[in-house]
Design a protein around this motif. Structure first.
Motif, mmCIF file in Angstrom:
data_model
loop_
_atom_site.group_PDB
_atom_site.id
_atom_site.type_symbol
_atom_site.label_atom_id
_atom_site.label_comp_id
_atom_site.label_asym_id
_atom_site.label_seq_id
_atom_site.Cartn_x
_atom_site.Cartn_y
_atom_site.Cartn_z
ATOM 1 N N UNK A 30 6.258 2.120 -6.183
ATOM 2 C CA UNK A 30 6.617 1.710 -4.828
ATOM 3 C C UNK A 30 7.814 2.472 -4.281
ATOM 4 N N UNK A 31 8.828 2.697 -5.101
ATOM 5 C CA UNK A 31 10.094 3.255 -4.631
ATOM 6 C C UNK A 31 9.971 4.548 -3.820
ATOM 7 N N UNK A 32 9.112 5.495 -4.199
ATOM 8 C CA UNK A 32 9.031 6.738 -3.415
ATOM 9 C C UNK A 32 8.551 6.536 -1.971
ATOM 10 N N UNK A 33 7.907 5.415 -1.685
ATOM 11 C CA UNK A 33 7.398 5.172 -0.337
ATOM 12 C C UNK A 33 8.456 4.592 0.604
ATOM 13 N N UNK A 34 9.558 4.117 0.056
ATOM 14 C CA UNK A 34 10.587 3.509 0.891
ATOM 15 C C UNK A 34 11.491 4.586 1.466
ATOM 16 N N UNK A 86 8.248 2.022 10.337
ATOM 17 C CA UNK A 86 8.073 3.374 9.794
ATOM 18 C C UNK A 86 6.708 3.556 9.149
ATOM 19 N N UNK A 87 5.901 2.496 9.065
ATOM 20 C CA UNK A 87 4.571 2.598 8.474
ATOM 21 C C UNK A 87 4.585 2.618 6.954
ATOM 22 N N UNK A 88 5.657 2.099 6.360
ATOM 23 C CA UNK A 88 5.792 2.131 4.907
ATOM 24 C C UNK A 88 4.685 1.340 4.221
ATOM 25 N N UNK A 89 4.359 0.179 4.743
ATOM 26 C CA UNK A 89 3.382 -0.675 4.060
ATOM 27 C C UNK A 89 1.975 -0.072 4.111
ATOM 28 N N UNK A 90 1.642 0.570 5.221
ATOM 29 C CA UNK A 90 0.348 1.255 5.313
ATOM 30 C C UNK A 90 0.307 2.430 4.351
ATOM 31 N N UNK A 91 1.380 3.227 4.343
ATOM 32 C CA UNK A 91 1.433 4.375 3.432
ATOM 33 C C UNK A 91 1.426 3.913 1.978
ATOM 34 N N UNK A 92 2.118 2.821 1.702
ATOM 35 C CA UNK A 92 2.152 2.281 0.344
ATOM 36 C C UNK A 92 0.763 1.845 -0.099
ATOM 37 N N UNK A 93 0.056 1.146 0.761
ATOM 38 C CA UNK A 93 -1.296 0.703 0.422
ATOM 39 C C UNK A 93 -2.212 1.899 0.168
ATOM 40 N N UNK A 95 -1.319 4.930 -0.666
ATOM 41 C CA UNK A 95 -0.854 5.619 -1.869
ATOM 42 C C UNK A 95 -1.278 4.916 -3.142
ATOM 43 N N UNK A 96 -1.205 3.591 -3.134
ATOM 44 C CA UNK A 96 -1.614 2.835 -4.321
ATOM 45 C C UNK A 96 -3.122 2.915 -4.546
ATOM 46 N N UNK A 97 -3.882 2.924 -3.457
ATOM 47 C CA UNK A 97 -5.337 3.088 -3.589
ATOM 48 C C UNK A 97 -5.650 4.469 -4.157
ATOM 49 N N UNK A 98 -4.949 5.499 -3.669
ATOM 50 C CA UNK A 98 -5.173 6.864 -4.166
ATOM 51 C C UNK A 98 -4.797 6.966 -5.644
ATOM 52 N N UNK A 99 -3.685 6.343 -6.022
ATOM 53 C CA UNK A 99 -3.272 6.367 -7.428
ATOM 54 C C UNK A 99 -4.280 5.640 -8.312
ATOM 55 N N UNK A 100 -4.783 4.512 -7.838
ATOM 56 C CA UNK A 100 -5.798 3.776 -8.607
ATOM 57 C C UNK A 100 -7.069 4.610 -8.749
ATOM 58 N N UNK A 101 -7.430 5.342 -7.700
ATOM 59 C CA UNK A 101 -8.609 6.208 -7.772
ATOM 60 C C UNK A 101 -8.393 7.331 -8.787
#
Length: 181
Positions: A30-34, A86-93, A95-101
């Motif tokens: 999570x931290x890199x997205x903040x 800043x769109x952090x939560x959208x980018x975080x979601x 990013x996490x989906x991409x990492x899970x993939x």
């Protein structure tokens, strides 16, 4: 945000750290997205503030009810607003989906398309309109446009909109108000 429990016992008191909202592994994702501003110090309690946002949405409580372990509630709320804008939560979601993939941990059985958010053009719905119906629709559209143009021309000639006649129980009151004005 460690939750601290104080135990009183025979050998004195102990403070035990029981848990955090996020594991260290989750926080590393999570931290890199903040966003951290170009100017000013790195927020010392960034993780606590982020966990305060998680606490707020998990509990459904008001911001003012937030426990002090997360920091002052206005600070946590301010951080949430900055991250939201800043769109952090959208980018975080995403990013996490991409990492899970990447890790092969995606579960497509959870993917759903709701028909209230997907609209198809009427051509995609299989609507077939005959030539005679299409001509009638075009004729009606042309007549409606002609009437609209006449209304525009009438308003332009008189310099305003047409007055409408009042009717019904409020007509007398409205007319009296117009006379007194």
């Amino acid at each position: 945000m460690p939750i601290r429990v104080r135990l009183e016992g025979g050998s004195g008191s102990k403070t035990i750290v029981t848990r955090r909202q996020l594991t260290d592994e989750q926080w590393k994702l999570i931290e890199p997205f903040l966003p951290i501003g170009e100017y000013g110090p790195y927020p010392e309690r960034l993780r606590d503030q982020f966990e305060g946002v998680i606490w707020r949405f998990r509990t459904g409580a008001q911001w003012r009810e937030m426990p002090g372990e997360f920091g002052p509630w206005p600070t946590v709320y301010g951080g949430f607003r900055v991250w939201r804008n800043a769109g952090v939560f959208t980018a975080l979601l995403e990013g996490l989906i991409a990492e899970a993939a990447r890790q092969g941990k995606t579960d497509l059985s959870l993917v759903s398309v709701d028909s209230t958010t997907v609209r198809a053009h009427h051509d995609a719905a299989g609507l077939i309109v005959g030539k005679d119906v299409m001509e009638a629709l075009e004729e009606a559209s042309a007549e409606q446009e002609e009437v609209r143009q006449k209304g525009v021309a009438r308003r332009n000639r008189t310099g305003g909109t047409q007055e409408t006649s009042l009717s019904g129980p409020n007509a007398d009151a409205s007319a009296a108000d117009a006379d007194s004005a």
